[in-house]
Design a protein around this motif. Sequence first.
Motif, PDB file in Angstrom:
ATOM      1  N   SER A 132       2.158  17.272 -12.626  1.00 13.62           N
ATOM      2  CA  SER A 132       2.028  18.702 -12.314  1.00 13.62           C
ATOM      3  C   SER A 132       3.148  19.509 -12.943  1.00 13.62           C
ATOM      4  O   SER A 132       2.939  20.600 -13.476  1.00 13.62           O
ATOM      5  CB  SER A 132       2.041  18.904 -10.788  1.00 13.62           C
ATOM      6  OG  SER A 132       0.950  18.252 -10.180  1.00 13.62           O
ATOM      7  N   LEU A 133       4.371  18.955 -12.896  1.00 12.82           N
ATOM      8  CA  LEU A 133       5.510  19.656 -13.488  1.00 12.82           C
ATOM      9  C   LEU A 133       5.369  19.768 -14.999  1.00 12.82           C
ATOM     10  O   LEU A 133       5.639  20.813 -15.598  1.00 12.82           O
ATOM     11  CB  LEU A 133       6.816  18.923 -13.140  1.00 12.82           C
ATOM     12  CG  LEU A 133       7.226  18.962 -11.665  1.00 12.82           C
ATOM     13  CD1 LEU A 133       8.435  18.065 -11.433  1.00 12.82           C
ATOM     14  CD2 LEU A 133       7.525  20.387 -11.237  1.00 12.82           C
ATOM     15  N   VAL A 134       4.917  18.677 -15.628  1.00 14.30           N
ATOM     16  CA  VAL A 134       4.765  18.686 -17.084  1.00 14.30           C
ATOM     17  C   VAL A 134       3.700  19.668 -17.519  1.00 14.30           C
ATOM     18  O   VAL A 134       3.900  20.484 -18.427  1.00 14.30           O
ATOM     19  CB  VAL A 134       4.436  17.270 -17.601  1.00 14.30           C
ATOM     20  CG1 VAL A 134       4.054  17.301 -19.072  1.00 14.30           C
ATOM     21  CG2 VAL A 134       5.622  16.337 -17.384  1.00 14.30           C
ATOM     22  N   THR A 135       2.535  19.624 -16.880  1.00 13.80           N
ATOM     23  CA  THR A 135       1.454  20.531 -17.264  1.00 13.80           C
ATOM     24  C   THR A 135       1.812  21.972 -16.954  1.00 13.80           C
ATOM     25  O   THR A 135       1.438  22.897 -17.677  1.00 13.80           O
ATOM     26  CB  THR A 135       0.145  20.163 -16.547  1.00 13.80           C
ATOM     27  OG1 THR A 135       0.380  20.135 -15.129  1.00 13.80           O
ATOM     28  CG2 THR A 135      -0.361  18.802 -16.998  1.00 13.80           C
ATOM     29  N   ILE A 168       0.833  -1.204   0.000  1.00 10.44           N
ATOM     30  CA  ILE A 168       0.000   0.000   0.000  1.00 10.44           C
ATOM     31  C   ILE A 168       0.870   1.257   0.000  1.00 10.44           C
ATOM     32  O   ILE A 168       0.632   2.215  -0.760  1.00 10.44           O
ATOM     33  CB  ILE A 168      -0.944   0.005   1.214  1.00 10.44           C
ATOM     34  CG1 ILE A 168      -1.942  -1.154   1.102  1.00 10.44           C
ATOM     35  CG2 ILE A 168      -1.669   1.351   1.346  1.00 10.44           C
ATOM     36  CD1 ILE A 168      -2.811  -1.344   2.330  1.00 10.44           C
ATOM     37  N   ALA A 169       1.895   1.227   0.836  1.00  6.58           N
ATOM     38  CA  ALA A 169       2.792   2.386   0.913  1.00  6.58           C
ATOM     39  C   ALA A 169       3.483   2.623  -0.418  1.00  6.58           C
ATOM     40  O   ALA A 169       3.679   3.764  -0.859  1.00  6.58           O
ATOM     41  CB  ALA A 169       3.827   2.165   2.017  1.00  6.58           C
ATOM     42  N   GLY A 170       3.855   1.528  -1.096  1.00  9.96           N
ATOM     43  CA  GLY A 170       4.495   1.654  -2.389  1.00  9.96           C
ATOM     44  C   GLY A 170       3.587   2.283  -3.423  1.00  9.96           C
ATOM     45  O   GLY A 170       3.999   3.125  -4.233  1.00  9.96           O
ATOM     46  N   TRP A 171       2.281   1.829  -3.431  1.00  4.72           N
ATOM     47  CA  TRP A 171       1.324   2.406  -4.363  1.00  4.72           C
ATOM     48  C   TRP A 171       1.090   3.900  -4.088  1.00  4.72           C
ATOM     49  O   TRP A 171       0.983   4.702  -5.013  1.00  4.72           O
ATOM     50  CB  TRP A 171       0.000   1.655  -4.292  1.00  4.72           C
ATOM     51  CG  TRP A 171      -0.003   0.393  -5.082  1.00  4.72           C
ATOM     52  CD1 TRP A 171       0.087  -0.894  -4.626  1.00  4.72           C
ATOM     53  CD2 TRP A 171      -0.088   0.301  -6.508  1.00  4.72           C
ATOM     54  NE1 TRP A 171       0.065  -1.797  -5.643  1.00  4.72           N
ATOM     55  CE2 TRP A 171      -0.053  -1.080  -6.841  1.00  4.72           C
ATOM     56  CE3 TRP A 171      -0.188   1.227  -7.533  1.00  4.72           C
ATOM     57  CZ2 TRP A 171      -0.107  -1.551  -8.144  1.00  4.72           C
ATOM     58  CZ3 TRP A 171      -0.260   0.761  -8.821  1.00  4.72           C
ATOM     59  CH2 TRP A 171      -0.212  -0.606  -9.140  1.00  4.72           C
ATOM     60  N   GLY A 224       2.047   9.360  -5.747  1.00  2.00           N
ATOM     61  CA  GLY A 224       2.511  10.719  -5.486  1.00  2.00           C
ATOM     62  C   GLY A 224       3.553  11.172  -6.484  1.00  2.00           C
ATOM     63  O   GLY A 224       3.558  12.324  -6.940  1.00  2.00           O
ATOM     64  N   ILE A 225       4.453  10.250  -6.853  1.00  2.00           N
ATOM     65  CA  ILE A 225       5.488  10.582  -7.826  1.00  2.00           C
ATOM     66  C   ILE A 225       4.877  10.892  -9.187  1.00  2.00           C
ATOM     67  O   ILE A 225       5.252  11.844  -9.874  1.00  2.00           O
ATOM     68  CB  ILE A 225       6.515   9.429  -7.931  1.00  2.00           C
ATOM     69  CG1 ILE A 225       7.296   9.303  -6.613  1.00  2.00           C
ATOM     70  CG2 ILE A 225       7.462   9.644  -9.098  1.00  2.00           C
ATOM     71  CD1 ILE A 225       8.216   8.106  -6.555  1.00  2.00           C
ATOM     72  N   VAL A 226       3.888  10.067  -9.577  1.00  2.00           N
ATOM     73  CA  VAL A 226       3.211  10.295 -10.860  1.00  2.00           C
ATOM     74  C   VAL A 226       2.490  11.637 -10.853  1.00  2.00           C
ATOM     75  O   VAL A 226       2.538  12.406 -11.815  1.00  2.00           O
ATOM     76  CB  VAL A 226       2.224   9.153 -11.147  1.00  2.00           C
ATOM     77  CG1 VAL A 226       1.365   9.479 -12.367  1.00  2.00           C
ATOM     78  CG2 VAL A 226       2.980   7.848 -11.370  1.00  2.00           C
TER      79      VAL A 226
END
Length: 222
Positions: free
Chosen positions: A23-26, A8-11, A16-18
């Motif tokens: 956000s950076l791309v947009t 769960i923590a990994g997901w 969050g990374i995605v």
Amino acid sequence: MDDRFNTIAGWVLGGGIVLLGASLVTGEYFKAERPETMGFPIAGVVEEGAGEEDAEPPIAALLQNADLAAGEAQFRKCSTCHTINPGGATGLGPNLHGIMGANVGHAAGFAYSDALLSKGGTWTWETMSEWLRSPRNYAPGTKMTFAGLSDPQDRANLIAWMNAQGSNLPLPPPPAAGAEEPAAEAAAEASDQVVNGLAPDTPVAAEGNAVTTAGPAAPEGE
């Protein structure tokens, strides 16, 4: 239990990374720079104040009410470069005694710029007014650093006082009635050609617009 928690923590971490990457791309894609000049021109609309500089009264009209004391006060700012007394010394600029009516480049031995000398002629009321209004516009390439005296009455006061210092030319006659406003009439006529950005014949559906100067100086101080 630990394996489940780690999954769960990994997901959550991956999500969050995605999200951060998206956000950076947009943000880069839709990035907008603030324009240096806000707004945009509208075809047919006359900018407020446009043409006012050319609509000033003739110098002959302003000279009729020239204030010699005010002109003398204006010239005090010129005195760092010029003298105007008879036989006065040449400084950064030439001595100006008797300048009105004299030839442009009248001071023998003074290194006038070619830009000013190329104008030729004499210092008339009109040429002196235009010179004091903007030396750089009157004689492009002049070494005179004075930005110009924008107020036409200030120029008239200064010119009248300079005339009293050894020139003593008779003042020009006042303009004939109605001759003081040709530029203003032209500006008014031009404004009649545009109404709310539309030509006068365009159908409308419904009925609804400056030196600092630096202190003045007279002919070229180089």
